[in-house]
Design a protein around this motif. Structure first.
Motif, PDB file in Angstrom:
ATOM      1  N   UNK A 109       0.829  -1.201   0.000  1.00  0.00           N
ATOM      2  CA  UNK A 109       0.000   0.000   0.000  1.00  0.00           C
ATOM      3  C   UNK A 109       0.864   1.251   0.000  1.00  0.00           C
ATOM      4  N   UNK A 110       0.391   2.286  -0.694  1.00  0.00           N
ATOM      5  CA  UNK A 110       1.036   3.598  -0.686  1.00  0.00           C
ATOM      6  C   UNK A 110       0.023   4.608  -0.167  1.00  0.00           C
ATOM      7  N   UNK A 122       2.090  -2.923  -5.991  1.00  0.00           N
ATOM      8  CA  UNK A 122       2.503  -4.282  -6.339  1.00  0.00           C
ATOM      9  C   UNK A 122       1.707  -5.277  -5.521  1.00  0.00           C
ATOM     10  N   UNK A 123       1.865  -6.535  -5.857  1.00  0.00           N
ATOM     11  CA  UNK A 123       1.124  -7.587  -5.178  1.00  0.00           C
ATOM     12  C   UNK A 123      -0.126  -7.958  -5.944  1.00  0.00           C
ATOM     13  N   UNK A 124      -0.964  -8.740  -5.324  1.00  0.00           N
ATOM     14  CA  UNK A 124      -2.152  -9.251  -6.006  1.00  0.00           C
ATOM     15  C   UNK A 124      -1.781 -10.454  -6.859  1.00  0.00           C
ATOM     16  N   UNK A 125      -2.748 -11.017  -7.519  1.00  0.00           N
ATOM     17  CA  UNK A 125      -2.526 -12.229  -8.314  1.00  0.00           C
ATOM     18  C   UNK A 125      -1.514 -11.998  -9.428  1.00  0.00           C
ATOM     19  N   UNK A 131      -2.989  -1.202 -10.396  1.00  0.00           N
ATOM     20  CA  UNK A 131      -2.887  -0.447 -11.649  1.00  0.00           C
ATOM     21  C   UNK A 131      -3.032   1.053 -11.501  1.00  0.00           C
ATOM     22  N   UNK A 132      -3.234   1.568 -10.284  1.00  0.00           N
ATOM     23  CA  UNK A 132      -3.424   3.007 -10.089  1.00  0.00           C
ATOM     24  C   UNK A 132      -2.113   3.790 -10.062  1.00  0.00           C
ATOM     25  N   UNK A 133      -0.989   3.109  -9.873  1.00  0.00           N
ATOM     26  CA  UNK A 133       0.315   3.780  -9.927  1.00  0.00           C
ATOM     27  C   UNK A 133       1.341   2.811 -10.535  1.00  0.00           C
TER      28      UNK A 133
END
Length: 151
Positions: A109-110, A122-125, A131-133
């Motif tokens: 998280x940012x 980053x992260x997720x499957x 995709x927001x940054x």
């Protein structure tokens, strides 16, 4: 005595397994040219004591209240593997805080300086976040460790 020294070294190595340790081993033979079972001292001058790797010092200055609350929440949970790290960066001309993902396919998280979630870089499957940054990794600058779980 040699067995005791070996056992002590093994215990030290095991106890410090979570930290990086640098150790060199003898490379030159003893003056007699042979090592016997009764030798208790190192066989060369280039053996060194373990040296612990430097753990980066956290920046504790001016932590906002929301960040202190996030740290307290992490400490209230079981220790994560990998441990949680919070880093401060400059991104798109602003100060942001990056919190590492707790594990596996979860998002990092940012946050902005007010504690609002900006994105999951980053992260997720897919490993590419939400995709927001998408340029976060390439464009973040001035990294500073703010906190990492000490447990």
């Amino acid at each position: 005595m040699r067995l005791f020294s070996l056992a002590a070294a093994l215990l030290l190595t095991t106890a410090c397994a979570h930290q990086q340790v640098s150790v060199t081993t003898p490379t030159s033979p003893p003056p007699s040219g042979q090592v016997s079972a009764t030798d208790a001292a190192p066989t060369s001058a280039n053996t060194v004591d373990p040296v612990y790797a430097r753990i980066p010092e956290s920046d504790t200055t001016a932590r906002p209240q929301w960040l202190k609350a996030r740290i307290a929440a992490v400490l209230a949970e079981r220790k994560r593997n990998p441990i949680t790290r919070i880093l401060r960066y400059q991104y798109e001309g602003k100060t942001v805080y990056y919190q590492s993902a707790p594990c596996c396919d979860q998002f990092s998280q940012v946050f902005d300086t007010k504690g609002r979630l900006i994105c999951n870089p980053d992260g997720g499957i897919t490993g590419k976040g939400d995709g927001k940054c998408p340029d976060f990794e390439k464009n973040k600058t001035n990294e500073k460790l703010v906190w990492q779980d000490p447990r």
